[in-house]
Design an enzyme around this catalytic site. Sequence first.
Site, PDB file in Angstrom:
ATOM      1  N   TYR A   1      68.198  68.960  68.568  1.00 60.17           N
ATOM      2  CA  TYR A   1      67.353  68.034  68.431  1.00 60.17           C
ATOM      3  C   TYR A   1      67.145  67.200  67.079  1.00 60.17           C
ATOM      4  O   TYR A   1      66.038  66.259  67.514  1.00 60.17           O
ATOM      5  CB  TYR A   1      66.035  67.961  69.901  1.00 60.17           C
ATOM      6  CG  TYR A   1      65.716  68.957  68.823  1.00 60.17           C
ATOM      7  CD1 TYR A   1      63.525  68.953  68.010  1.00 60.17           C
ATOM      8  CD2 TYR A   1      64.794  70.096  69.448  1.00 60.17           C
ATOM      9  CE1 TYR A   1      63.155  69.506  67.370  1.00 60.17           C
ATOM     10  CE2 TYR A   1      63.747  71.317  68.887  1.00 60.17           C
ATOM     11  CZ  TYR A   1      63.211  71.284  68.333  1.00 60.17           C
ATOM     12  OH  TYR A   1      62.636  72.007  67.959  1.00 60.17           O
ATOM     13  N   LYS A   2      67.403  67.805  65.973  1.00 58.51           N
ATOM     14  CA  LYS A   2      66.639  67.129  65.131  1.00 58.51           C
ATOM     15  C   LYS A   2      68.565  66.116  64.910  1.00 58.51           C
ATOM     16  O   LYS A   2      68.429  65.336  64.999  1.00 58.51           O
ATOM     17  CB  LYS A   2      67.209  68.719  63.980  1.00 58.51           C
ATOM     18  CG  LYS A   2      65.265  68.770  64.028  1.00 58.51           C
ATOM     19  CD  LYS A   2      65.222  69.844  63.815  1.00 58.51           C
ATOM     20  CE  LYS A   2      63.830  71.091  63.656  1.00 58.51           C
ATOM     21  NZ  LYS A   2      63.430  71.544  63.177  1.00 58.51           N
TER      22      LYS A   2
HETATM   23  C1  LIG Z   1      62.467  72.912  64.849  1.00 55.21           C
HETATM   24  C2  LIG Z   1      63.570  74.212  64.015  1.00 55.21           C
HETATM   25  C3  LIG Z   1      62.542  75.086  65.227  1.00 55.21           C
HETATM   26  C4  LIG Z   1      62.537  74.738  66.169  1.00 55.21           C
HETATM   27  O1  LIG Z   1      62.128  75.907  67.178  1.00 55.21           O
HETATM   28  P1  LIG Z   1      62.095  76.245  68.855  1.00 55.21           P
HETATM   29  O2  LIG Z   1      62.308  77.220  69.363  1.00 55.21           O
HETATM   30  O3  LIG Z   1      63.674  75.574  69.528  1.00 55.21           O
HETATM   31  O4  LIG Z   1      60.760  75.211  69.648  1.00 55.21           O
HETATM   32  C5  LIG Z   1      62.795  76.273  64.428  1.00 55.21           C
HETATM   33  N1  LIG Z   1      62.646  76.781  63.381  1.00 55.21           N
HETATM   34  C6  LIG Z   1      63.404  75.957  62.557  1.00 55.21           C
HETATM   35  C7  LIG Z   1      63.499  76.713  60.830  1.00 55.21           C
HETATM   36  C8  LIG Z   1      63.013  74.678  62.604  1.00 55.21           C
HETATM   37  O5  LIG Z   1      63.167  73.744  62.051  1.00 55.21           O
END
Ligand SMILES: *Cc1c(COP(=O)(O)O)cnc(C)c1O
Length: 402
Positions: free
Chosen positions: A225-226
Amino acid sequence: MPAVDTTWSIERARALDDEDALGGIRHRFLRPDGLVYLDGNSLGMLPTGVPEATRRVVEEEWGRALISGWTECGWMEAPERLGDRIAPIIGAGPGEVLVADTTSVALAKLVGAALAARRDRRVVLTSADNFPSDLYAAAGAARLQGAELRVVDRSELPAALDEDVAVCCLTQVDFRTGELHDLPGLTAAAHEVGALALFDLCHSAGALPVGLGEHGVDLAVGCTYKYLNGGPGSPSFLYVREGLQGELENPLPGWLGHETPFDFDRRWRPAEGIRRFLTSTPPILALTALDAALDAFEGVSIDTVRAKSERLGQLFIEVIDDLGPASLTVASPREAARRGSQVSLEHPRAGEVVAAAADKGVVGDFRSPGLCRFGFAPLYLSYAEVFQAAELVSAAATSLSD
Ligand SMILES: *Cc1c(COP(=O)(O)O)cnc(C)c1O
């Protein structure tokens, strides 16, 4: 030699837009008017094809095909099919990537799998500046197997790698400063002591060429989602190097990773290949949005994305240097090669700087205690927008520094 103009202006930024190889990609996104969106590293913008694709799947597939959708509409294969679409973006091969779970869950699964495959080693190594959720998930997975998470300062890597380490688990791009770990070097160092190398690519996938295969990375996870723009809460991806797939076990086995799920066999028999890492029923609506979102990357070279990302970051830093007050300082590496696709700025009133910029239509975010964070998604941002954003952020910080 003619003098080179090093001061930025809107005209100079527009000239870069005129020759931007990715300029034609911007229309693949629904970009709200008057907004300069520098938060694509938290939630990517909406690609234009997503609303129609989700409507079609809801109305035509779910609405009409109903249960037969699982076989007739390709729902069952979606986790591997989408994995294969993400693979070239991160330098993986076909059959090496699966879309499932969320990043933290996928990370816990792969850390668990690595520990189970290296029973004589009881340490998971990570750095203290890793994303906290990764620290929690890796520690939890280690605990379940009687192992420990060893957390060291970033500067102690790779020296902290020894023969107790089963897996070295790092996030390639630091979420606070954007600083890049040396992925090829750390992977080679992990291999030298017989450990596996696992990278979290949340802030890398879709922003820079990762080269998983080229560098021999063993395991990886990342969110969609990024920079991949899959939508809020879209599932994560996980990567297991092909040569390791037969050796690793899914520590959270579930029916969809079974060789024959619909035999309802009482015994666990893992499917061949990457599919064994699947646990549960795929979230078809979320995968539909992601599938349509990935169309935005069609025909786009990740090297071109990286080149633009570096230039956008450089432009932003140079304008901040020129126009910002002394209290606004660059917290990211200044050298583009050492930085992901974001620039973080330090300011004593960082939260207020971010809020003031947002009031003027420049969306970034604030990370405690004093960081303003701005992400540059090269697919939908223009140089002119980034120039204007840097001017506005400088002005906001100046007015708060009085
Ligand atoms: C955005 C992000 C996540 C997101 O974790 P979810 O379990 O998918 O909510 C995890 N690790 C990093 C380094 C991130 O930047």
